[in-house]
Design a protein around this motif. Structure first.
Motif, PDB file in Angstrom:
ATOM      1  N   UNK A 126     -72.918  47.968 105.001  1.00  0.00           N
ATOM      2  CA  UNK A 126     -72.880  48.578 104.454  1.00  0.00           C
ATOM      3  C   UNK A 126     -72.709  47.464 102.539  1.00  0.00           C
ATOM      4  N   UNK A 127     -71.036  46.491 103.139  1.00  0.00           N
ATOM      5  CA  UNK A 127     -70.576  45.786 102.483  1.00  0.00           C
ATOM      6  C   UNK A 127     -71.920  44.794 101.619  1.00  0.00           C
ATOM      7  N   UNK A 128     -72.732  44.088 102.551  1.00  0.00           N
ATOM      8  CA  UNK A 128     -73.996  43.782 102.304  1.00  0.00           C
ATOM      9  C   UNK A 128     -74.836  44.636 100.985  1.00  0.00           C
ATOM     10  N   UNK A 160     -64.221  49.207  96.839  1.00  0.00           N
ATOM     11  CA  UNK A 160     -64.928  50.236  97.552  1.00  0.00           C
ATOM     12  C   UNK A 160     -64.480  50.316  99.472  1.00  0.00           C
ATOM     13  N   UNK A 161     -65.102  49.099  99.412  1.00  0.00           N
ATOM     14  CA  UNK A 161     -64.242  48.854 101.305  1.00  0.00           C
ATOM     15  C   UNK A 161     -63.144  49.040 100.915  1.00  0.00           C
ATOM     16  N   UNK A 162     -62.596  48.816 100.194  1.00  0.00           N
ATOM     17  CA  UNK A 162     -60.872  48.972 100.649  1.00  0.00           C
ATOM     18  C   UNK A 162     -61.162  50.422 100.274  1.00  0.00           C
ATOM     19  N   UNK A 163     -60.835  50.370  98.907  1.00  0.00           N
ATOM     20  CA  UNK A 163     -60.827  52.285  99.174  1.00  0.00           C
ATOM     21  C   UNK A 163     -60.872  53.037 100.796  1.00  0.00           C
ATOM     22  N   UNK A 205     -63.058  48.244 106.973  1.00  0.00           N
ATOM     23  CA  UNK A 205     -62.263  46.441 107.071  1.00  0.00           C
ATOM     24  C   UNK A 205     -63.398  45.365 107.157  1.00  0.00           C
ATOM     25  N   UNK A 206     -64.571  46.535 107.846  1.00  0.00           N
ATOM     26  CA  UNK A 206     -65.783  45.339 107.733  1.00  0.00           C
ATOM     27  C   UNK A 206     -66.316  45.308 106.585  1.00  0.00           C
ATOM     28  N   UNK A 207     -67.063  46.420 105.801  1.00  0.00           N
ATOM     29  CA  UNK A 207     -66.957  45.935 104.321  1.00  0.00           C
ATOM     30  C   UNK A 207     -66.397  45.362 103.682  1.00  0.00           C
ATOM     31  N   UNK A 208     -64.852  45.766 103.507  1.00  0.00           N
ATOM     32  CA  UNK A 208     -64.052  44.958 102.496  1.00  0.00           C
ATOM     33  C   UNK A 208     -64.104  43.625 103.308  1.00  0.00           C
ATOM     34  N   UNK A 209     -63.804  43.118 104.450  1.00  0.00           N
ATOM     35  CA  UNK A 209     -64.658  41.974 105.326  1.00  0.00           C
ATOM     36  C   UNK A 209     -65.533  41.315 104.580  1.00  0.00           C
TER      37      UNK A 209
END
Length: 115
Positions: free
Chosen positions: A23-25, A47-50, A99-103
């Motif tokens: 999702x982050x990518x 958005x990931x941290x949210x 966590x995966x998204x923010x990382x």
């Protein structure tokens, strides 16, 4: 016989972190043509941290107030299928995806924008 341990296995956690990374990518990649590398990765990180923060906060609420919610449902005669364990699992999934998204957004920012 003993009860089965209800905690997620390492593979389950890795799967949800991987989905969050994907999702982050996708989000950073979709924003890149419009906003540039820095703003795309910053927005993806936010958005990931949210999502991560919402997952942690609601997981804590499910742990702390789960018995109370079950008692209210049984008192009111509700049959929604809500359970403390189900709520904990759902919000843990949100936490790991966030966590995966923010990382991934951090890694993309370092890769494309620099330190």
């Amino acid at each position: 016989m003993t009860d089965r341990d209800g905690r997620p296995s390492g593979l389950t956690v890795a799967r949800w972190v991987g989905i969050g990374s994907l999702l982050g990518v996708v989000v950073a990649g979709a924003l890149f043509p419009f906003a540039g590398a820095r703003r795309a990765t910053d927005t993806s990180f936010a958005l990931g941290v949210l999502l991560f923060g919402f997952g942690v906060a609601t997981w804590g609420g499910a742990v702390g107030f789960g018995d109370s919610m079950s008692a209210v449902q049984s008192h009111l005669g509700g049959e929604s299928g809500w359970s403390r364990e189900g709520a904990r699992q759902a919000f843990a999934v949100l936490t790991w995806v966030g966590a995966g998204w923010a990382g991934t957004a951090v890694a993309a920012s370092i890769l494309f924008v620099g330190l």
